[in-house]
Design a protein around this motif. Sequence first.
Motif, PDB file in Angstrom:
ATOM      1  N   VAL A  86       0.888  -1.159   0.000  1.00 28.66           N
ATOM      2  CA  VAL A  86       0.000   0.000   0.000  1.00 28.66           C
ATOM      3  C   VAL A  86       0.929   1.212   0.000  1.00 28.66           C
ATOM      4  O   VAL A  86       1.755   1.359   0.908  1.00 28.66           O
ATOM      5  CB  VAL A  86      -0.918   0.049   1.229  1.00 28.66           C
ATOM      6  CG1 VAL A  86      -1.747   1.328   1.229  1.00 28.66           C
ATOM      7  CG2 VAL A  86      -1.824  -1.174   1.276  1.00 28.66           C
ATOM      8  N   ALA A 141       1.155  -4.411   2.943  1.00 31.53           N
ATOM      9  CA  ALA A 141      -0.290  -4.566   3.130  1.00 31.53           C
ATOM     10  C   ALA A 141      -0.572  -5.698   4.120  1.00 31.53           C
ATOM     11  O   ALA A 141       0.160  -6.689   4.167  1.00 31.53           O
ATOM     12  CB  ALA A 141      -0.965  -4.848   1.793  1.00 31.53           C
ATOM     13  N   LEU A 147      -7.101  -4.121  -0.338  1.00 25.41           N
ATOM     14  CA  LEU A 147      -7.449  -2.706  -0.305  1.00 25.41           C
ATOM     15  C   LEU A 147      -7.493  -2.116  -1.716  1.00 25.41           C
ATOM     16  O   LEU A 147      -6.658  -2.452  -2.563  1.00 25.41           O
ATOM     17  CB  LEU A 147      -6.439  -1.930   0.538  1.00 25.41           C
ATOM     18  CG  LEU A 147      -6.422  -2.255   2.038  1.00 25.41           C
ATOM     19  CD1 LEU A 147      -5.253  -1.549   2.703  1.00 25.41           C
ATOM     20  CD2 LEU A 147      -7.735  -1.843   2.692  1.00 25.41           C
ATOM     21  N   LEU A 196      -4.975   1.763   8.355  1.00 25.02           N
ATOM     22  CA  LEU A 196      -5.829   0.736   7.753  1.00 25.02           C
ATOM     23  C   LEU A 196      -7.296   1.039   8.014  1.00 25.02           C
ATOM     24  O   LEU A 196      -8.150   0.865   7.135  1.00 25.02           O
ATOM     25  CB  LEU A 196      -5.460  -0.641   8.309  1.00 25.02           C
ATOM     26  CG  LEU A 196      -6.403  -1.802   7.949  1.00 25.02           C
ATOM     27  CD1 LEU A 196      -6.429  -2.033   6.445  1.00 25.02           C
ATOM     28  CD2 LEU A 196      -5.972  -3.070   8.674  1.00 25.02           C
ATOM     29  N   LEU A 199      -8.647   3.340   5.489  1.00 26.87           N
ATOM     30  CA  LEU A 199      -8.610   2.905   4.094  1.00 26.87           C
ATOM     31  C   LEU A 199      -9.503   1.704   3.804  1.00 26.87           C
ATOM     32  O   LEU A 199      -9.905   1.493   2.660  1.00 26.87           O
ATOM     33  CB  LEU A 199      -7.174   2.542   3.696  1.00 26.87           C
ATOM     34  CG  LEU A 199      -6.150   3.675   3.764  1.00 26.87           C
ATOM     35  CD1 LEU A 199      -4.760   3.146   3.464  1.00 26.87           C
ATOM     36  CD2 LEU A 199      -6.523   4.785   2.801  1.00 26.87           C
ATOM     37  N   GLU A 200      -9.801   0.919   4.838  1.00 26.25           N
ATOM     38  CA  GLU A 200     -10.554  -0.314   4.607  1.00 26.25           C
ATOM     39  C   GLU A 200     -11.989   0.022   4.222  1.00 26.25           C
ATOM     40  O   GLU A 200     -12.671   0.763   4.929  1.00 26.25           O
ATOM     41  CB  GLU A 200     -10.543  -1.182   5.858  1.00 26.25           C
ATOM     42  CG  GLU A 200     -11.021  -2.594   5.616  1.00 26.25           C
ATOM     43  CD  GLU A 200     -10.745  -3.491   6.816  1.00 26.25           C
ATOM     44  OE1 GLU A 200     -10.897  -4.708   6.674  1.00 26.25           O
ATOM     45  OE2 GLU A 200     -10.391  -2.972   7.885  1.00 26.25           O
TER      46      GLU A 200
END
Length: 304
Positions: A86, A141, A147, A196, A199-200
Amino acid sequence: MTHDTRSALLCAALEAAARGWHVFPLRPSTKRPALHGEAACPRTGVCVSGHRKWEERATTDPDRIRATWERAPYNVGIATGPSGLVVVDLDMPKNKNHKGSSDAPSGATTFAALCERTGHPVPSTYRTRTASGGAHLYFAAPNGIRLPNTAGTIGELVDTRAWGGYVVAAGSITPAGPYETLGHTRTAAPLPVWLLSLLEPAPVRPAAPIRLPAVSGDRAALAALEAECAKVTAAPESQRNITLNRCAFKVGRFVAWGDLPRHVVEDAFQAAGKGRGLTAAECRSTIRSALDSSLRKARPREAA
């Protein structure tokens, strides 16, 4: 370009591959993939069973990399998804008239402020300087989580690249400047849990009828809003954001005509977008942009 330049680019590709990062060629001096598109696919080699896109053709195989970079001084692309990466892209503000003169905060400034607000230091990880003067922060990641890319989800001029995305590797050269490794950290740190969480994507919930609030408004407008929200909840994963943008834009004319309050439209599309798995920030940004554009461009009712 000289032979030395080609050798340096080959070394950059091999170095990235040695880290386990899947690379593919970018056109010399550019950031655009150098691989053929589906329309021109010869259906031979790696595409013998059907066209394979750049993300599928990216490789860590040294022999394939050497054979490719022997043909031309390609820049180096890293397919972030297959590489287990990521990458946070901290961009620079753009000023069309005077490059670099904008007073807007850079992506790095915005990201640092976000870290401070959440009580975390700016993560220490492998990073590169981009040709524009921005930076790429590389993170490993988390296992078992796929993602997507994001644009502005966590802040202005702060994007991320994951599945479906790529970045330009250090060692690549463009007319705007080179991509260079920054600092002394040579490994990609695990993606921080707090990052995270931003972004999730929200879990996809079963599509349900959109329940619109009881408001006064033209019946045709309410029917259109319900129909367009239903399209958003049924959109394919790869088309979620663009569908939300398109549908909100179409309904915007009813706001311009006074048939629906803007907040009703925003709330309905926010619920539809989140129900399809987009983050709240992505929904708000897309809906606001679509409605603003629709209101600017709406024609009078009698001319529609």
